[in-house]
Scaffold this active site. Structure first.
Site, mmCIF file in Angstrom:
data_model
loop_
_atom_site.group_PDB
_atom_site.id
_atom_site.type_symbol
_atom_site.label_atom_id
_atom_site.label_comp_id
_atom_site.label_asym_id
_atom_site.label_seq_id
_atom_site.Cartn_x
_atom_site.Cartn_y
_atom_site.Cartn_z
ATOM 1 N N HIS A 1 71.667 28.218 48.395
ATOM 2 C CA HIS A 1 70.791 29.345 48.072
ATOM 3 C C HIS A 1 69.954 29.080 46.832
ATOM 4 O O HIS A 1 69.351 30.004 46.287
ATOM 5 C CB HIS A 1 71.629 30.616 47.883
ATOM 6 C CG HIS A 1 72.335 31.014 49.139
ATOM 7 N ND1 HIS A 1 71.756 31.811 50.105
ATOM 8 C CD2 HIS A 1 73.557 30.675 49.618
ATOM 9 C CE1 HIS A 1 72.609 31.969 51.110
ATOM 10 N NE2 HIS A 1 73.710 31.283 50.840
ATOM 11 N N GLU B 1 80.172 14.919 17.075
ATOM 12 C CA GLU B 1 80.442 16.265 17.596
ATOM 13 C C GLU B 1 81.929 16.601 17.470
ATOM 14 O O GLU B 1 82.313 17.679 17.029
ATOM 15 C CB GLU B 1 80.047 16.363 19.082
ATOM 16 C CG GLU B 1 78.556 16.341 19.355
ATOM 17 C CD GLU B 1 78.008 14.939 19.553
ATOM 18 O OE1 GLU B 1 78.635 13.961 19.077
ATOM 19 O OE2 GLU B 1 76.940 14.819 20.173
ATOM 20 N N LYS C 1 88.261 8.851 21.953
ATOM 21 C CA LYS C 1 88.677 7.454 21.997
ATOM 22 C C LYS C 1 88.460 6.804 20.627
ATOM 23 O O LYS C 1 89.352 6.175 20.083
ATOM 24 C CB LYS C 1 87.881 6.720 23.083
ATOM 25 C CG LYS C 1 88.157 5.247 23.155
ATOM 26 C CD LYS C 1 87.396 4.574 24.280
ATOM 27 C CE LYS C 1 87.516 3.069 24.148
ATOM 28 N NZ LYS C 1 86.810 2.343 25.207
ATOM 29 N N LYS D 1 71.791 8.763 18.669
ATOM 30 C CA LYS D 1 72.822 9.090 17.664
ATOM 31 C C LYS D 1 72.348 8.671 16.277
ATOM 32 O O LYS D 1 72.484 9.409 15.303
ATOM 33 C CB LYS D 1 74.126 8.338 17.960
ATOM 34 C CG LYS D 1 74.926 8.854 19.133
ATOM 35 C CD LYS D 1 76.267 8.101 19.204
ATOM 36 C CE LYS D 1 76.974 8.316 20.512
ATOM 37 N NZ LYS D 1 78.175 7.514 20.689
ATOM 38 N N GLU E 1 76.238 7.016 33.368
ATOM 39 C CA GLU E 1 76.543 6.235 32.165
ATOM 40 C C GLU E 1 76.962 4.815 32.575
ATOM 41 O O GLU E 1 76.794 3.870 31.811
ATOM 42 C CB GLU E 1 77.649 6.905 31.331
ATOM 43 C CG GLU E 1 77.705 6.393 29.901
ATOM 44 C CD GLU E 1 78.600 7.207 28.984
ATOM 45 O OE1 GLU E 1 78.089 7.827 28.040
ATOM 46 O OE2 GLU E 1 79.819 7.225 29.210
ATOM 47 N N GLY F 1 85.571 5.543 28.140
ATOM 48 C CA GLY F 1 85.618 6.998 27.980
ATOM 49 C C GLY F 1 85.528 7.749 29.305
ATOM 50 O O GLY F 1 86.285 8.684 29.568
ATOM 51 N N ARG F 2 84.613 7.324 30.160
ATOM 52 C CA ARG F 2 84.404 8.046 31.428
ATOM 53 C C ARG F 2 85.510 7.766 32.453
ATOM 54 O O ARG F 2 85.485 8.321 33.544
ATOM 55 C CB ARG F 2 83.015 7.736 31.987
ATOM 56 C CG ARG F 2 82.696 6.257 32.140
ATOM 57 C CD ARG F 2 81.189 6.059 32.310
ATOM 58 N NE ARG F 2 80.772 4.664 32.293
ATOM 59 C CZ ARG F 2 80.481 3.975 31.203
ATOM 60 N NH1 ARG F 2 80.596 4.526 30.014
ATOM 61 N NH2 ARG F 2 80.087 2.713 31.286
HETATM 62 O O1 LIG Z 1 85.930 9.678 23.110
HETATM 63 P P1 LIG Z 1 84.846 9.425 22.133
HETATM 64 O O2 LIG Z 1 85.010 8.132 21.408
HETATM 65 O O3 LIG Z 1 84.722 10.580 21.176
HETATM 66 O O4 LIG Z 1 83.493 9.302 22.923
HETATM 67 C C1 LIG Z 1 83.000 10.359 23.668
HETATM 68 C C2 LIG Z 1 81.925 9.943 24.614
HETATM 69 O O5 LIG Z 1 80.827 9.422 23.897
HETATM 70 C C3 LIG Z 1 80.258 8.316 24.591
HETATM 71 O O6 LIG Z 1 80.576 7.171 23.881
HETATM 72 C C4 LIG Z 1 78.775 8.450 24.718
HETATM 73 O O7 LIG Z 1 78.185 8.767 23.490
HETATM 74 C C5 LIG Z 1 80.943 8.334 25.938
HETATM 75 O O8 LIG Z 1 80.944 7.095 26.538
HETATM 76 C C6 LIG Z 1 82.277 8.848 25.588
HETATM 77 O O9 LIG Z 1 82.978 9.318 26.706
#
Ligand SMILES: O=P(O)(O)OC[C@H]1O[C@](O)(CO)[C@@H](O)[C@@H]1O
Length: 560
Positions: free
Chosen positions: A400, A228, A222, A524, A369, A283-284
């Site tokens: 199990h 990452e 987003k 972060k 979240e 995002g979620r």
């Molecule tokens: O889509 P982005 O901006 O890379 O964010 C990834 C994820 O990181 C978060 O902001 C949490 O760090 C989530 O809410 C989101 O889904």
């Protein structure tokens, strides 16, 4: 809005818990009321044109094995009324900025508004505006059809048959979960990889499996600033350019799913290959947006459209059904009931469905979240517990492993069990499906009825000292969800939205903002500082002795 515990319905529920809630014995409630199942079961029906069944699909939500009476449900509904759940819901669907800490609308329902109801944010028609929902969907359709048919070719003219989605959190969990859940509908000639972790192993393993001539990278973020994702994307780009001797055409092999055009352009992706969405998509909640492109590529646009339509059907139910009949509202109120009046800290979701094996992981982000918050709308800490710890695994596997604790542990774990009546794989003449169903039914029954010491003794041959170990207290609540057919795209869409609006209802009652996520920021920021320190002399500065000591040890052992 007022804190939940200041509402009169809250005190009323406290008294009701003391007088009724604490003493409900579910198995007796069933004996004394033969209509209990009917009274507490609700149903939505997905229309035939979108569902996997030719006559439509019913989804049954059996709330009857919960620790409630009719009076409890009435009182919970009263709580929802006093907490303004309907008002807040209507504000969400009206595009109001209910994400008040970020000043944003919460408008992901627009992404699945397949009946094209007018939906506006700040007076702008989000469906039909340039770059709006319908235009992006059309772009996704055209692109996915080109890739699936082979009309879209890689730089050497070959069909793209490997898709690597690079994203994390909501830009990963939804696409992973949905592509797994809909594997039955997936293109057999496509290999999918989802790379999320910063651990280099994740991208390295995906790349090792892939051929640059036939690989399509979807960079899903987003913000397009998530460490990452940008790091994994850059590693992928370097790999691609090296492997192709600089001849590889980024435009044919990299697309972006994002809201941030300037960062996408800086990365080197042509904005024509960007699939956009708006900041009002959290995002979620983004699998319904361009972030779902891997799903579209895998299952095809028509199936993705059914997925949206199933979700829309549940949105409409949530918007229109009276609170007492409103399935996600009841689910959310039950969560409040257990969290705040019984002290439950967790919520188990166990799909009796192997295709749904990532569903609990997806729900963890959705719920935790959203509602892992302490501060209420007036800026003060809640004086009551909020979001539960959500966990789960598919059954029968979970039975199990950790079900021992669910049956005989000291904790109350409200549980949801999900089953589809029909299997996509009715192997061995449905033997597996029948065994799966028997476990789905047996687990909920066992958790409710338990086993008394007398019943243990009556089994015979049990040494007296073992009797207490074999007793099951029972009276443990479950909600059983039964999909009256196959779990296809529409059914899956509806199931996800059930949990979305359940989470909404919880947050609305708890008077918290379910739509921000400030809690992920601190880690972060500290990680950025420490990353620098790894490359500097010494063991960092300003850390406690544990962090400093570990940093030093990491550098020494790792040779940094
Ligand atoms: O889509 P982005 O901006 O890379 O964010 C990834 C994820 O990181 C978060 O902001 C949490 O760090 C989530 O809410 C989101 O889904």
């Amino acid at each position: 809005m007022a804190p939940a515990n200041s509402l009169s319905a809250w005190s009323d529920l406290q008294a009701h818990h003391e007088s009724v809630g604490k003493t409900i014995v579910l198995k007796d409630a069933f004996k004394s009321d033969p209509k209990r199942f009917d009274k507490f079961t609700r149903k939505v029906t997905l229309p035939a044109d979108i569902s996997s069944g030719s006559n439509g699909t019913d989804i049954i939500f059996d709330f009857s094995k919960n620790l409630i009476t009719e009076e409890t449900l009435d009182k919970l509904v009263k709580l929802a009324e006093e907490a303004g759940v309907e008002k807040k819901r209507d504000a969400m669907f009206a595009g109001e900025k209910i994400n008040f800490t970020e000043g944003r609308a919460v408008y992901h329902p627009a992404l699945r508004n397949v009946t094209n109801q007018p939906m506006k944010v700040d007076g702008v028609d989000v469906m039909n505006t340039k770059g709006g929902v319908n235009e992006v969907l059309e772009h996704m359709r055209v692109f996915s059809e080109q890739v699936r048919s082979g009309e879209w070719k890689g730089y050497t003219g070959k069909k793209l048959t490997t898709i690597i989605n690079i994203g994390i959190g909501g830009s990963d969990l939804g696409p992973v979960m949905v592509t797994e859940a809909l594997k039955h509908y997936g293109a057999k000639d496509l290999t999918l990889h989802f790379v999320s972790n910063i651990d280099g192993t994740h991208i390295a393993e995906a790349l090792a499996d892939s051929d640059p001539e036939t690989t399509l990278f979807l960079i899903a973020s987003k913000t397009f600033t998530t460490a990452e994702t940008t790091t994994n994307a850059n590693t992928a780009k370097t790999w691609f350019l090296e492997k192709t001797g600089g001849k590889g055409d980024i435009a044919k092999h990299f697309v972006a799913l994002s809201t941030n055009e300037s960062e996408v352009t800086k990365f080197g992706i042509d904005p024509a290959n960007m699939f956009g969405f708006e900041s009002w998509v959290g995002g979620r909640y983004s699998v319904w947006s361009a972030i779902g492109l891997s799903v579209v590529l895998y299952v095809g646009f028509d199936n993705f459209h059914k997925f949206l339509a199933g979700a829309h059907a549940m949105d409409q139910h949530f918007q229109k059904a009276p609170l007492k009949e409103n399935i996600p509202v009841i689910g959310g109120l039950l969560s409040v009931w257990y969290s705040n009046f019984y002290g439950a800290q967790t919520h188990l979701v166990a799909p009796f469905d192997q295709y749904l094996h990532r569903f609990p992981a997806y729900l963890q982000q959705l719920s935790m979240e959203s509602n892992g918050k302490t501060i209420t709308s007036d800026g003060t800490p809640a004086k009551y517990t909020t979001g539960p710890v959500v966990f789960g695994e598919p059954c029968t596997n979970a039975q199990h492993s950790f079900f021992q604790l669910v049956h005989q542990g000291t904790k109350l774990i409200p549980s949801d069990f999900i089953l589809a009546a029909k299997s996509h794989n009715p192997v061995s003449n449905n033997l597996h499906q029948k065994m799966l169903a028997s476990n789905y039914l047996a687990q909920a029954e066992a958790l409710m009825v338990g086993k008394t010491a007398e019943e243990v003794r009556a089994e015979g041959n049990v040494p007296e000292e073992l009797v207490p170990h074999k007793v099951f207290m029972g009276n443990r609540p479950t909600t059983s969800i039964l999909v009256g057919g196959l779990i296809g795209p529409a059914e899956l869409g509806a199931l996800i939205v059930y949990y979305e609006h359940l989470t909404f209802t919880e947050g609305a009652v708890w008077d918290i903002n379910s739509f921000d996520q400030w809690g992920v920021e601190l880690g972060k920021v500290l990680a950025k500082k420490i990353l620098k320190e790894i490359d500097e002399e010494g063991a960092g500065s300003g850390h406690d002795s544990s962090t400093g000591g570990l940093l030093g040890a990491f550098k020494a052992y790792g040779g940094f």
